[in-house]
Design a protein around this motif. Structure first.
Motif, PDB file in Angstrom:
ATOM      1  N   TYR A 134     -46.889 -46.264 -60.274  1.00  0.00           N
ATOM      2  CA  TYR A 134     -45.899 -47.758 -60.490  1.00  0.00           C
ATOM      3  C   TYR A 134     -45.358 -48.068 -61.806  1.00  0.00           C
ATOM      4  CZ  TYR A 134     -50.457 -48.064 -63.054  1.00  0.00           C
ATOM      5  OH  TYR A 134     -51.464 -47.849 -64.016  1.00  0.00           O
TER       6      TYR A 134
ATOM      7  N   ARG B 286     -49.941 -53.331 -73.881  1.00  0.00           N
ATOM      8  CA  ARG B 286     -50.434 -52.356 -74.757  1.00  0.00           C
ATOM      9  C   ARG B 286     -49.792 -51.950 -76.067  1.00  0.00           C
ATOM     10  NH1 ARG B 286     -49.926 -50.913 -69.256  1.00  0.00           N
ATOM     11  NH2 ARG B 286     -51.981 -50.829 -68.175  1.00  0.00           N
TER      12      ARG B 286
ATOM     13  N   TRP C 160     -57.700 -63.848 -69.499  1.00  0.00           N
ATOM     14  CA  TRP C 160     -56.302 -63.154 -69.586  1.00  0.00           C
ATOM     15  C   TRP C 160     -55.271 -64.014 -69.132  1.00  0.00           C
ATOM     16  CZ3 TRP C 160     -56.611 -57.556 -66.691  1.00  0.00           C
ATOM     17  CH2 TRP C 160     -55.817 -56.920 -67.256  1.00  0.00           C
TER      18      TRP C 160
ATOM     19  N   THR D 205     -43.231 -56.982 -63.527  1.00  0.00           N
ATOM     20  CA  THR D 205     -44.527 -56.624 -63.063  1.00  0.00           C
ATOM     21  C   THR D 205     -44.635 -55.098 -62.206  1.00  0.00           C
ATOM     22  OG1 THR D 205     -45.256 -58.988 -63.133  1.00  0.00           O
ATOM     23  CG2 THR D 205     -46.530 -57.612 -61.808  1.00  0.00           C
ATOM     24  N   PRO D 206     -45.477 -54.372 -62.606  1.00  0.00           N
ATOM     25  CA  PRO D 206     -45.496 -53.329 -61.447  1.00  0.00           C
ATOM     26  C   PRO D 206     -45.591 -53.824 -60.122  1.00  0.00           C
ATOM     27  CG  PRO D 206     -47.221 -53.183 -63.144  1.00  0.00           C
ATOM     28  CD  PRO D 206     -46.614 -54.525 -63.081  1.00  0.00           C
TER      29      PRO D 206
ATOM     30  N   ARG E 107     -46.678 -54.362 -56.432  1.00  0.00           N
ATOM     31  CA  ARG E 107     -47.966 -54.537 -55.645  1.00  0.00           C
ATOM     32  C   ARG E 107     -47.812 -54.350 -54.302  1.00  0.00           C
ATOM     33  NH1 ARG E 107     -49.636 -55.415 -60.675  1.00  0.00           N
ATOM     34  NH2 ARG E 107     -51.007 -56.804 -61.178  1.00  0.00           N
TER      35      ARG E 107
ATOM     36  N   TYR F 257     -54.308 -49.175 -78.481  1.00  0.00           N
ATOM     37  CA  TYR F 257     -53.850 -50.425 -79.060  1.00  0.00           C
ATOM     38  C   TYR F 257     -54.599 -51.245 -79.407  1.00  0.00           C
ATOM     39  CZ  TYR F 257     -54.929 -51.007 -73.778  1.00  0.00           C
ATOM     40  OH  TYR F 257     -55.327 -50.903 -72.655  1.00  0.00           O
TER      41      TYR F 257
ATOM     42  N   TYR G 186     -56.377 -54.694 -71.394  1.00  0.00           N
ATOM     43  CA  TYR G 186     -57.400 -54.415 -70.924  1.00  0.00           C
ATOM     44  C   TYR G 186     -57.962 -52.834 -70.864  1.00  0.00           C
ATOM     45  CZ  TYR G 186     -61.330 -54.673 -67.343  1.00  0.00           C
ATOM     46  OH  TYR G 186     -62.774 -54.416 -66.618  1.00  0.00           O
ATOM     47  N   ASP G 187     -58.623 -52.681 -72.124  1.00  0.00           N
ATOM     48  CA  ASP G 187     -58.960 -51.061 -72.389  1.00  0.00           C
ATOM     49  C   ASP G 187     -60.252 -50.936 -72.156  1.00  0.00           C
ATOM     50  OD1 ASP G 187     -59.021 -48.716 -73.455  1.00  0.00           O
ATOM     51  OD2 ASP G 187     -57.654 -49.051 -75.123  1.00  0.00           O
ATOM     52  N   ALA G 188     -60.440 -50.205 -70.862  1.00  0.00           N
ATOM     53  CA  ALA G 188     -61.828 -50.024 -70.294  1.00  0.00           C
ATOM     54  C   ALA G 188     -62.440 -48.862 -70.871  1.00  0.00           C
ATOM     55  CB  ALA G 188     -61.936 -49.987 -68.768  1.00  0.00           C
ATOM     56  N   LEU G 189     -61.489 -48.018 -71.600  1.00  0.00           N
ATOM     57  CA  LEU G 189     -61.864 -46.818 -71.790  1.00  0.00           C
ATOM     58  C   LEU G 189     -63.096 -46.419 -72.805  1.00  0.00           C
ATOM     59  CD1 LEU G 189     -58.309 -45.157 -71.631  1.00  0.00           C
ATOM     60  CD2 LEU G 189     -60.251 -44.430 -70.241  1.00  0.00           C
TER      61      LEU G 189
ATOM     62  N   PHE H 111     -53.755 -45.278 -75.605  1.00  0.00           N
ATOM     63  CA  PHE H 111     -55.038 -46.217 -75.245  1.00  0.00           C
ATOM     64  C   PHE H 111     -55.553 -46.683 -76.734  1.00  0.00           C
ATOM     65  CE2 PHE H 111     -54.805 -43.332 -71.596  1.00  0.00           C
ATOM     66  CZ  PHE H 111     -54.353 -44.541 -70.775  1.00  0.00           C
TER      67      PHE H 111
ATOM     68  N   ARG I  66     -48.184 -62.661 -65.991  1.00  0.00           N
ATOM     69  CA  ARG I  66     -49.398 -62.002 -66.784  1.00  0.00           C
ATOM     70  C   ARG I  66     -49.332 -60.554 -66.739  1.00  0.00           C
ATOM     71  NH1 ARG I  66     -52.558 -58.668 -65.990  1.00  0.00           N
ATOM     72  NH2 ARG I  66     -51.872 -58.711 -63.856  1.00  0.00           N
ATOM     73  N   ARG I  67     -49.404 -59.964 -67.981  1.00  0.00           N
ATOM     74  CA  ARG I  67     -49.230 -58.435 -68.051  1.00  0.00           C
ATOM     75  C   ARG I  67     -50.262 -57.482 -68.632  1.00  0.00           C
ATOM     76  NH1 ARG I  67     -44.902 -55.738 -67.305  1.00  0.00           N
ATOM     77  NH2 ARG I  67     -46.439 -54.057 -66.858  1.00  0.00           N
ATOM     78  N   SER I  68     -50.457 -56.417 -68.594  1.00  0.00           N
ATOM     79  CA  SER I  68     -51.223 -55.762 -69.488  1.00  0.00           C
ATOM     80  C   SER I  68     -50.464 -55.391 -70.755  1.00  0.00           C
ATOM     81  CB  SER I  68     -51.772 -54.278 -68.843  1.00  0.00           C
ATOM     82  OG  SER I  68     -52.485 -54.584 -67.675  1.00  0.00           O
TER      83      SER I  68
HETATM   84  C1  LIG Z   1     -60.830 -52.875 -64.111  1.00  0.00           C
HETATM   85  C2  LIG Z   1     -59.667 -52.589 -64.589  1.00  0.00           C
HETATM   86  C3  LIG Z   1     -59.839 -51.659 -65.666  1.00  0.00           C
HETATM   87  C4  LIG Z   1     -58.484 -51.273 -66.443  1.00  0.00           C
HETATM   88  N1  LIG Z   1     -58.522 -50.212 -67.271  1.00  0.00           N
HETATM   89  C5  LIG Z   1     -57.550 -50.022 -68.117  1.00  0.00           C
HETATM   90  C6  LIG Z   1     -57.516 -49.265 -69.245  1.00  0.00           C
HETATM   91  O1  LIG Z   1     -58.662 -48.378 -69.574  1.00  0.00           O
HETATM   92  N2  LIG Z   1     -56.565 -48.916 -69.724  1.00  0.00           N
HETATM   93  C7  LIG Z   1     -55.337 -49.691 -69.695  1.00  0.00           C
HETATM   94  O2  LIG Z   1     -54.522 -49.296 -70.314  1.00  0.00           O
HETATM   95  N3  LIG Z   1     -55.297 -50.552 -68.596  1.00  0.00           N
HETATM   96  C8  LIG Z   1     -56.376 -50.771 -67.915  1.00  0.00           C
HETATM   97  N4  LIG Z   1     -56.222 -51.727 -66.776  1.00  0.00           N
HETATM   98  C9  LIG Z   1     -54.884 -52.452 -66.708  1.00  0.00           C
HETATM   99  C10 LIG Z   1     -54.076 -52.044 -65.403  1.00  0.00           C
HETATM  100  O3  LIG Z   1     -53.666 -50.677 -65.655  1.00  0.00           O
HETATM  101  C11 LIG Z   1     -52.884 -53.050 -65.049  1.00  0.00           C
HETATM  102  O4  LIG Z   1     -53.995 -54.174 -64.911  1.00  0.00           O
HETATM  103  C12 LIG Z   1     -52.272 -52.474 -63.610  1.00  0.00           C
HETATM  104  O5  LIG Z   1     -51.649 -51.345 -63.855  1.00  0.00           O
HETATM  105  C13 LIG Z   1     -51.573 -53.861 -63.293  1.00  0.00           C
HETATM  106  O6  LIG Z   1     -50.471 -54.061 -64.414  1.00  0.00           O
HETATM  107  P1  LIG Z   1     -50.285 -55.468 -64.788  1.00  0.00           P
HETATM  108  O7  LIG Z   1     -51.528 -55.990 -65.612  1.00  0.00           O
HETATM  109  O8  LIG Z   1     -49.467 -55.360 -66.271  1.00  0.00           O
HETATM  110  O9  LIG Z   1     -50.117 -56.448 -63.911  1.00  0.00           O
HETATM  111  C14 LIG Z   1     -57.551 -52.016 -66.218  1.00  0.00           C
HETATM  112  C15 LIG Z   1     -57.328 -53.121 -65.205  1.00  0.00           C
HETATM  113  C16 LIG Z   1     -58.436 -53.366 -64.804  1.00  0.00           C
HETATM  114  C17 LIG Z   1     -58.573 -54.805 -63.897  1.00  0.00           C
END
Ligand SMILES: Cc1cc2nc3c(=O)[nH]c(=O)nc-3n(C[C@H](O)[C@H](O)[C@H](O)COP(=O)(O)O)c2cc1C
Length: 232
Positions: A87, A15, A150, A204-205, A207, A108, A162-165, A106, A11-13
């Motif tokens: 990372y 973007r 996810w 994966t980055p 850990r 995306y 996950y874009d929290a911004l 951000f 599982r990855r973020s």
């Molecule tokens: C609470 C939370 C907030 C995050 N906010 C952002 C965000 O605003 N922008 C973003 O690009 N990634 C965001 N991430 C993703 C993290 O950067 C990412 O999960 C972390 O670097 C590990 O990478 P991976 O998810 O690919 O394993 C967020 C993750 C979490 C759990």
């Protein structure tokens, strides 16, 4: 379908999405269904989801993400941002930081098929004041629903970012809540962009190792992995 451990480890973020690439509606529904199975105290199911598919709204979300991203990263010296983003592999770090500085990294959500806005419903049931930390349990429960979605997204070979911004500060969180017509007490936690990844990402980055995050019996006594324990 990959097995549970493969889903967990890959599982990855995501973007970067293929703009305009549609996701079959049944897959979005399956992802949403995964949220329903998250645990919650007294099975109260505090999570609520708003689906955003309207392109103009996705762009509004992307604008807020970019603005806030530029504030969160753009106001700091390069060395500090580089430290925070340790990372990211060195060969791509400078390019990523450049896009973090102006916030374009951000944007995306605008390229995603669907943006899910998971919300914690802090108004559910009158009994909530009986919980000493009621907001905490709502946020924790909704976070579990997010993680289910996810992992489900990965199991379906799709991508989630996950874009929290757009919810990254109080003003933007309120603007987003207003735009989506959320009642007071319904708290948008983040935005989850779902779509077809532009390219596969599995590395994966790094850990922290278990020794860095687990203590044995008391704080400060590092857990020793089984492989490093004396036999016998
Ligand atoms: C609470 C939370 C907030 C995050 N906010 C952002 C965000 O605003 N922008 C973003 O690009 N990634 C965001 N991430 C993703 C993290 O950067 C990412 O999960 C972390 O670097 C590990 O990478 P991976 O998810 O690919 O394993 C967020 C993750 C979490 C759990």
């Amino acid at each position: 379908m990959p097995d549970f451990w493969e889903v967990l480890y890959t599982r990855r973020s995501i973007r970067e999405f293929k703009k305009g690439a549609p996701v079959e509606p049944w897959k979005i529904e399956k992802i949403l269904d995964a949220a329903r199975w998250a645990p919650s105290p007294e099975n109260m199911q505090y999570w609520r989801m708003v689906l955003v598919r309207d392109q103009e709204m996705k762009e509004y979300i992307a604008d807020m993400a970019q603005e806030h991203g530029a504030t969160v990263f753009g106001n700091f010296p390069y060395e500090i941002v580089e430290d925070r983003l340790w990372y990211i592999p060195e060969k791509s770090r400078a390019a990523v930081i450049e896009r973090a500085y102006d916030g374009t990294l951000f944007r995306y959500p605008e390229d995603a098929d669907t943006v899910i806005v998971p919300c914690a419903n802090t108004t559910a049931f009158d009994i909530t004041p009986a919980y000493p930390s009621s907001t905490e349990v709502m946020v924790v429960s909704t976070s579990m629903a997010i993680q289910n979605m996810w992992l489900a997204t990965r199991a379906l070979n799709l991508g989630m970012g996950y874009d929290a911004l757009p919810c990254g500060d109080h003003r933007r969180r309120e603007k987003l809540a207003d735009k989506l017509g959320l009642p007071r007490g319904v708290f948008p936690l983040t935005t989850l962009a779902v779509g077809v990844p532009l390219f596969p990402r599995t590395a994966t980055p790094a850990r922290y190792p278990l020794e860095g995050i687990v203590y044995e019996e008391y704080w400060g006594n590092p857990y020793k992995r089984l492989a490093f324990r004396k036999k016998g």
